[in-house]
Design a protein around this motif. Sequence first.
Motif, mmCIF file in Angstrom:
data_model
loop_
_atom_site.group_PDB
_atom_site.id
_atom_site.type_symbol
_atom_site.label_atom_id
_atom_site.label_comp_id
_atom_site.label_asym_id
_atom_site.label_seq_id
_atom_site.Cartn_x
_atom_site.Cartn_y
_atom_site.Cartn_z
ATOM 1 N N ILE A 1 0.822 -1.219 0.000
ATOM 2 C CA ILE A 1 0.000 0.000 0.000
ATOM 3 C C ILE A 1 0.849 1.259 0.000
ATOM 4 O O ILE A 1 0.508 2.250 -0.647
ATOM 5 C CB ILE A 1 -0.991 -0.035 1.185
ATOM 6 C CG1 ILE A 1 -2.044 -1.117 0.915
ATOM 7 C CG2 ILE A 1 -1.641 1.328 1.408
ATOM 8 C CD1 ILE A 1 -2.937 -1.445 2.079
ATOM 9 N N THR A 2 1.966 1.249 0.694
ATOM 10 C CA THR A 2 2.781 2.458 0.770
ATOM 11 C C THR A 2 3.717 2.632 -0.425
ATOM 12 O O THR A 2 4.376 3.667 -0.534
ATOM 13 C CB THR A 2 3.591 2.514 2.083
ATOM 14 O OG1 THR A 2 4.454 1.375 2.155
ATOM 15 C CG2 THR A 2 2.664 2.557 3.292
ATOM 16 N N ASP A 3 3.764 1.656 -1.332
ATOM 17 C CA ASP A 3 4.472 1.830 -2.602
ATOM 18 C C ASP A 3 3.497 2.574 -3.516
ATOM 19 O O ASP A 3 2.785 1.996 -4.327
ATOM 20 C CB ASP A 3 4.855 0.473 -3.193
ATOM 21 C CG ASP A 3 5.600 0.594 -4.515
ATOM 22 O OD1 ASP A 3 5.639 1.696 -5.098
ATOM 23 O OD2 ASP A 3 6.127 -0.433 -4.975
ATOM 24 N N THR A 4 3.441 3.889 -3.353
ATOM 25 C CA THR A 4 2.382 4.685 -3.980
ATOM 26 C C THR A 4 2.454 4.693 -5.502
ATOM 27 O O THR A 4 1.418 4.769 -6.154
ATOM 28 C CB THR A 4 2.379 6.128 -3.432
ATOM 29 O OG1 THR A 4 3.669 6.717 -3.651
ATOM 30 C CG2 THR A 4 2.040 6.143 -1.950
ATOM 31 N N ASN A 5 3.638 4.601 -6.086
ATOM 32 C CA ASN A 5 3.721 4.550 -7.551
ATOM 33 C C ASN A 5 3.036 3.300 -8.079
ATOM 34 O O ASN A 5 2.214 3.361 -8.993
ATOM 35 C CB ASN A 5 5.177 4.586 -8.019
ATOM 36 C CG ASN A 5 5.788 5.958 -7.897
ATOM 37 O OD1 ASN A 5 5.083 6.962 -7.908
ATOM 38 N ND2 ASN A 5 7.095 5.999 -7.761
ATOM 39 N N ARG A 6 3.381 2.146 -7.510
ATOM 40 C CA ARG A 6 2.770 0.882 -7.939
ATOM 41 C C ARG A 6 1.270 0.884 -7.659
ATOM 42 O O ARG A 6 0.461 0.512 -8.506
ATOM 43 C CB ARG A 6 3.426 -0.306 -7.219
ATOM 44 C CG ARG A 6 2.877 -1.652 -7.697
ATOM 45 C CD ARG A 6 3.216 -2.777 -6.733
ATOM 46 N NE ARG A 6 2.636 -2.576 -5.427
ATOM 47 C CZ ARG A 6 1.357 -2.849 -5.097
ATOM 48 N NH1 ARG A 6 0.537 -3.330 -5.997
ATOM 49 N NH2 ARG A 6 0.908 -2.642 -3.884
ATOM 50 N N PHE A 7 0.897 1.343 -6.471
ATOM 51 C CA PHE A 7 -0.510 1.323 -6.091
ATOM 52 C C PHE A 7 -1.339 2.239 -6.999
ATOM 53 O O PHE A 7 -2.434 1.870 -7.440
ATOM 54 C CB PHE A 7 -0.675 1.710 -4.617
ATOM 55 C CG PHE A 7 -1.947 1.206 -4.013
ATOM 56 C CD1 PHE A 7 -2.066 -0.126 -3.621
ATOM 57 C CD2 PHE A 7 -3.039 2.038 -3.843
ATOM 58 C CE1 PHE A 7 -3.245 -0.609 -3.077
ATOM 59 C CE2 PHE A 7 -4.216 1.575 -3.303
ATOM 60 C CZ PHE A 7 -4.319 0.247 -2.914
ATOM 61 N N TYR B 1 -2.702 18.826 -8.902
ATOM 62 C CA TYR B 1 -2.792 18.911 -7.448
ATOM 63 C C TYR B 1 -1.418 19.059 -6.812
ATOM 64 O O TYR B 1 -0.399 18.692 -7.393
ATOM 65 C CB TYR B 1 -3.522 17.702 -6.857
ATOM 66 C CG TYR B 1 -2.893 16.358 -7.096
ATOM 67 C CD1 TYR B 1 -1.915 15.855 -6.241
ATOM 68 C CD2 TYR B 1 -3.301 15.566 -8.161
ATOM 69 C CE1 TYR B 1 -1.357 14.604 -6.455
ATOM 70 C CE2 TYR B 1 -2.744 14.316 -8.371
ATOM 71 C CZ TYR B 1 -1.774 13.844 -7.519
ATOM 72 O OH TYR B 1 -1.219 12.612 -7.730
ATOM 73 N N ASP B 2 -1.423 19.633 -5.619
ATOM 74 C CA ASP B 2 -0.223 19.730 -4.802
ATOM 75 C C ASP B 2 -0.214 18.533 -3.866
ATOM 76 O O ASP B 2 -1.196 18.290 -3.160
ATOM 77 C CB ASP B 2 -0.226 21.031 -3.988
ATOM 78 C CG ASP B 2 -0.161 22.263 -4.878
ATOM 79 O OD1 ASP B 2 0.528 22.205 -5.906
ATOM 80 O OD2 ASP B 2 -0.800 23.272 -4.540
ATOM 81 N N GLU B 3 0.886 17.797 -3.877
ATOM 82 C CA GLU B 3 1.050 16.624 -3.017
ATOM 83 C C GLU B 3 1.750 17.085 -1.744
ATOM 84 O O GLU B 3 2.869 17.563 -1.787
ATOM 85 C CB GLU B 3 1.894 15.580 -3.727
ATOM 86 C CG GLU B 3 2.047 14.284 -2.962
ATOM 87 C CD GLU B 3 0.942 13.307 -3.290
ATOM 88 O OE1 GLU B 3 -0.059 13.259 -2.553
ATOM 89 O OE2 GLU B 3 1.071 12.582 -4.289
ATOM 90 N N LEU B 4 1.045 16.957 -0.630
ATOM 91 C CA LEU B 4 1.644 17.320 0.646
ATOM 92 C C LEU B 4 2.442 16.137 1.192
ATOM 93 O O LEU B 4 2.229 15.002 0.767
ATOM 94 C CB LEU B 4 0.554 17.767 1.623
ATOM 95 C CG LEU B 4 0.049 19.176 1.276
ATOM 96 C CD1 LEU B 4 -1.155 19.101 0.385
ATOM 97 C CD2 LEU B 4 -0.226 19.951 2.511
ATOM 98 N N PRO B 5 3.361 16.379 2.117
ATOM 99 C CA PRO B 5 4.152 15.268 2.657
ATOM 100 C C PRO B 5 3.255 14.175 3.240
ATOM 101 O O PRO B 5 2.244 14.459 3.879
ATOM 102 C CB PRO B 5 4.986 15.927 3.756
ATOM 103 C CG PRO B 5 5.074 17.364 3.348
ATOM 104 C CD PRO B 5 3.750 17.663 2.684
ATOM 105 N N PHE B 6 3.638 12.931 2.985
ATOM 106 C CA PHE B 6 2.910 11.794 3.543
ATOM 107 C C PHE B 6 3.102 11.769 5.052
ATOM 108 O O PHE B 6 4.102 12.250 5.573
ATOM 109 C CB PHE B 6 3.398 10.472 2.957
ATOM 110 C CG PHE B 6 3.188 10.329 1.472
ATOM 111 C CD1 PHE B 6 2.226 11.052 0.798
ATOM 112 C CD2 PHE B 6 3.960 9.446 0.744
ATOM 113 C CE1 PHE B 6 2.027 10.904 -0.558
ATOM 114 C CE2 PHE B 6 3.782 9.278 -0.620
ATOM 115 C CZ PHE B 6 2.811 10.016 -1.268
#
Length: 141
Positions: free
Chosen positions: A23-29, A64-69
Amino acid sequence: MRPVVIQRGLALQSDLSALWDAITDTNRFNEEMGGGVLTIGPAHDAGAARYTIRTRLSGFNVIYDELPFEWALHRRFAIRRRFRNGPGKTLRVDWGFSHLEPGGTRIDLRVAIEPRRGVLRPVVSVAGAHSASLALALAAV
């Protein structure tokens, strides 16, 4: 405007560590969720966002602006986005993870989307519910 909130939970036989990694591999997910190609650039506005991203989500071309995880290892993972266009104004996705006895993992998902305008509330409700269901289905694989 109050956000549309979708909550789902699922108990799985999967190992917590393996689910966390998937789940935390956001590119793959994001790819498995059917997200479009990401065009990533630096965020130029003041604030916490580090990246501005252009892509296609739920049939809409968005920026969109991606804020820190945010995360607590093997317990919680959160993503926050501020949309510059499209039907949503903000998005927050929270994943919760807990170990089940005698084995397995419970995952809880909360998706909160603030519509850009009230008339768009049904659009973000349908898109959010579909995305939450698909995310849990992918996590279960």
